[in-house]
Design a protein around this motif. Structure first.
Motif, PDB file in Angstrom:
ATOM      1  N   ARG A  23       0.767  -1.296   0.014  1.00 48.91           N
ATOM      2  CA  ARG A  23       0.006   0.054   0.017  1.00 48.91           C
ATOM      3  C   ARG A  23       0.707   1.269  -0.166  1.00 48.91           C
ATOM      4  O   ARG A  23       1.711   1.390   0.779  1.00 48.91           O
ATOM      5  CB  ARG A  23      -0.708  -0.032   1.107  1.00 48.91           C
ATOM      6  CG  ARG A  23      -1.601   1.267   1.272  1.00 48.91           C
ATOM      7  CD  ARG A  23      -2.893   1.170   2.714  1.00 48.91           C
ATOM      8  NE  ARG A  23      -2.999   2.313   3.249  1.00 48.91           N
ATOM      9  CZ  ARG A  23      -4.212   2.603   3.973  1.00 48.91           C
ATOM     10  NH1 ARG A  23      -4.858   1.570   4.059  1.00 48.91           N
ATOM     11  NH2 ARG A  23      -4.633   3.752   4.402  1.00 48.91           N
ATOM     12  N   TRP A  25       1.695   5.271   0.484  1.00 51.37           N
ATOM     13  CA  TRP A  25       1.398   6.395   1.518  1.00 51.37           C
ATOM     14  C   TRP A  25       2.028   7.897   0.685  1.00 51.37           C
ATOM     15  O   TRP A  25       2.772   7.961   0.321  1.00 51.37           O
ATOM     16  CB  TRP A  25       2.503   5.968   2.613  1.00 51.37           C
ATOM     17  CG  TRP A  25       2.164   4.712   3.499  1.00 51.37           C
ATOM     18  CD1 TRP A  25       2.486   3.530   3.341  1.00 51.37           C
ATOM     19  CD2 TRP A  25       0.908   4.423   4.186  1.00 51.37           C
ATOM     20  NE1 TRP A  25       1.902   2.552   3.945  1.00 51.37           N
ATOM     21  CE2 TRP A  25       0.978   3.051   4.863  1.00 51.37           C
ATOM     22  CE3 TRP A  25       0.111   5.465   4.898  1.00 51.37           C
ATOM     23  CZ2 TRP A  25      -0.083   2.433   5.457  1.00 51.37           C
ATOM     24  CZ3 TRP A  25      -1.122   4.759   5.651  1.00 51.37           C
ATOM     25  CH2 TRP A  25      -0.865   3.380   6.029  1.00 51.37           C
ATOM     26  N   ILE A  31      -2.113  13.307  -1.183  1.00 51.63           N
ATOM     27  CA  ILE A  31      -2.936  12.683  -0.565  1.00 51.63           C
ATOM     28  C   ILE A  31      -3.152  11.113  -1.072  1.00 51.63           C
ATOM     29  O   ILE A  31      -2.879  10.918  -2.291  1.00 51.63           O
ATOM     30  CB  ILE A  31      -4.629  13.370  -0.567  1.00 51.63           C
ATOM     31  CG1 ILE A  31      -4.891  13.518  -2.250  1.00 51.63           C
ATOM     32  CG2 ILE A  31      -4.494  14.763  -0.081  1.00 51.63           C
ATOM     33  CD1 ILE A  31      -6.294  13.927  -2.460  1.00 51.63           C
ATOM     34  N   ARG A  34      -8.491   6.274  -2.076  1.00 46.78           N
ATOM     35  CA  ARG A  34      -8.956   4.696  -2.476  1.00 46.78           C
ATOM     36  C   ARG A  34      -9.798   4.654  -3.747  1.00 46.78           C
ATOM     37  O   ARG A  34     -10.737   5.496  -3.603  1.00 46.78           O
ATOM     38  CB  ARG A  34      -9.717   4.298  -1.437  1.00 46.78           C
ATOM     39  CG  ARG A  34     -10.284   2.590  -1.405  1.00 46.78           C
ATOM     40  CD  ARG A  34     -11.019   2.398  -0.162  1.00 46.78           C
ATOM     41  NE  ARG A  34     -10.260   1.979   0.693  1.00 46.78           N
ATOM     42  CZ  ARG A  34      -9.869   0.744   1.090  1.00 46.78           C
ATOM     43  NH1 ARG A  34      -9.839  -0.127   0.157  1.00 46.78           N
ATOM     44  NH2 ARG A  34      -8.991   0.597   2.353  1.00 46.78           N
ATOM     45  N   GLU A  74      -8.222   8.600   1.722  1.00 48.70           N
ATOM     46  CA  GLU A  74      -7.714   7.420   2.683  1.00 48.70           C
ATOM     47  C   GLU A  74      -6.815   8.106   3.664  1.00 48.70           C
ATOM     48  O   GLU A  74      -7.024   7.832   4.943  1.00 48.70           O
ATOM     49  CB  GLU A  74      -7.411   6.282   2.023  1.00 48.70           C
ATOM     50  CG  GLU A  74      -6.876   5.059   2.919  1.00 48.70           C
ATOM     51  CD  GLU A  74      -8.390   4.110   2.962  1.00 48.70           C
ATOM     52  OE1 GLU A  74      -8.156   3.179   3.675  1.00 48.70           O
ATOM     53  OE2 GLU A  74      -9.531   4.618   2.485  1.00 48.70           O
ATOM     54  N   GLU A  75      -5.836   8.784   3.169  1.00 53.79           N
ATOM     55  CA  GLU A  75      -4.835   9.427   4.121  1.00 53.79           C
ATOM     56  C   GLU A  75      -4.464  10.786   3.683  1.00 53.79           C
ATOM     57  O   GLU A  75      -4.501  11.198   2.496  1.00 53.79           O
ATOM     58  CB  GLU A  75      -3.779   8.482   4.163  1.00 53.79           C
ATOM     59  CG  GLU A  75      -3.639   7.021   4.707  1.00 53.79           C
ATOM     60  CD  GLU A  75      -3.862   7.132   6.163  1.00 53.79           C
ATOM     61  OE1 GLU A  75      -3.516   8.264   6.835  1.00 53.79           O
ATOM     62  OE2 GLU A  75      -4.392   6.160   6.704  1.00 53.79           O
ATOM     63  N   MET A  85     -10.299  13.610   5.410  1.00 55.94           N
ATOM     64  CA  MET A  85     -10.144  12.342   5.451  1.00 55.94           C
ATOM     65  C   MET A  85     -11.748  11.938   4.883  1.00 55.94           C
ATOM     66  O   MET A  85     -12.656  12.436   5.243  1.00 55.94           O
ATOM     67  CB  MET A  85      -9.878  11.752   6.646  1.00 55.94           C
ATOM     68  CG  MET A  85      -8.488  11.904   7.321  1.00 55.94           C
ATOM     69  SD  MET A  85      -7.336  10.627   6.428  1.00 55.94           S
ATOM     70  CE  MET A  85      -7.928   9.172   7.310  1.00 55.94           C
TER      71      MET A  85
END
Length: 307
Positions: A23, A25, A31, A34, A74-75, A85
């Motif tokens: 995944r 980051w 950003i 998803r 998602e982050e 978020m």
């Protein structure tokens, strides 16, 4: 493990493969999204078929595929302030969009998704939306114009044709006969593409004449424009370059940004415009999805979804 579609050889869609990878980051100012849906574009096909075309686009192997996406934030990377978020967004991640996750800069080609817009439409909008907005604006269309739009049922063409109608122009659109009724419902006069195009356009116009051309197809549209005595400065093409363009404008999506994309997304969300979804494939069938796009006669967009 998150999925990511990539190719490690040039030649055909058969080299596309779904792989698993760690995944990603987000770094500072980025950003993590998803992805829910990703739209396919003809430029993807050019990239995986031809090393020369890929190099022109800055693509090296191994490469991801897909440009446009829509999904949820998602982050957040350090310092991000434009997004929150869980927020639904749409945008462009060049040659990385067909995946479970993409990382994009917050100040890049990404905007908040209007609530009424489906993820399939939102995930198809980045490239064709900016391109349609830019091409129509390039010709400063008005109610006295009669505009020929080629490939008027395709991703860029269907939006450009509707935007031209909104300008008050009379719009003629080339398409296969199976899409003629669809174009008529959008306020577009349909004509069949191919040999003899200029005469077919004359036949539907009676005594009127074409004043502008938006070419999304190729040299045959430019030739028709010349036959119809359209001033070359009022022809814009995104499909022909070099001598075959005969000096036509070549304004494309780079001439439009997030402001124009947001404006278009709002029009779609308010049902003022329509972007039809031709077909939807799960990410595991990405090769089949590109086969559908390569086959032509697509109405609107082909989309890959992750769920």
């Amino acid at each position: 493990m998150p999925r990511f579609v990539q190719f490690e050889e040039f030649g055909s869609r058969d080299y596309l493969q779904v792989v698993e990878r760690e995944r990603p980051w987000p770094g500072p100012g980025q950003i993590l999204v998803r992805v829910m849906a990703a739209g396919l574009n003809p430029m993807d096909i050019k990239a995986y078929r031809s090393e020369q075309a890929a190099a022109h686009m800055g693509v090296t192997l191994p490469s991801g595929i897909g440009q446009d996406f829509a999904g949820f934030v998602e982050e957040l990377g350090e310092g991000v302030t434009r997004f929150e978020m869980g927020q639904a967004v749409l945008g462009t991640a060049p040659f990385a969009a067909i995946a479970d996750f993409v990382v994009v800069p917050e100040d890049g080609q990404v905007i908040v998704k209007p609530d009424p817009l489906t993820f399939e439409v939102a995930g198809s909008l980045g490239v064709v939306g900016r391109t349609a907005m830019a091409t129509v604006h390039s010709l400063d269309l008005h109610e006295r114009d009669t505009v020929l739009v080629s490939a008027a049922a395709g991703g860029v063409g269907v939006l450009a044709a509707q935007l031209a109608v909104r300008c008050g122009a009379t719009v003629i659109g080339t398409a296969g006969e199976e899409n003629h009724e669809f174009l008529e419902a959008l306020g577009v006069i349909p004509v069949t593409y191919g040999d003899g195009l200029a005469q077919r356009v004359r036949d539907v116009l009676d005594d009127d004449h074409v004043t502008a051309v938006l070419d999304n197809h190729g040299a045959d549209t430019i030739e028709a424009a010349l036959e119809l005595s359209v001033p070359i400065e009022r022809v814009n093409t995104i499909a022909v370059f070099g001598p075959d363009a005969h000096g036509a404008r070549s304004v494309g999506g780079r001439a439009a940004g997030n402001t124009e994309l947001a404006e278009l997304a709002d029009l779609l969300a308010e049902n003022e415009l329509l972007l039809p979804i031709d077909s939807i494939f799960p990410i595991e069938r990405t090769v089949e999805a590109y086969g559908r796009l390569e086959g032509g006669h697509v109405r609107g967009k082909v989309v890959v979804v992750t769920d």
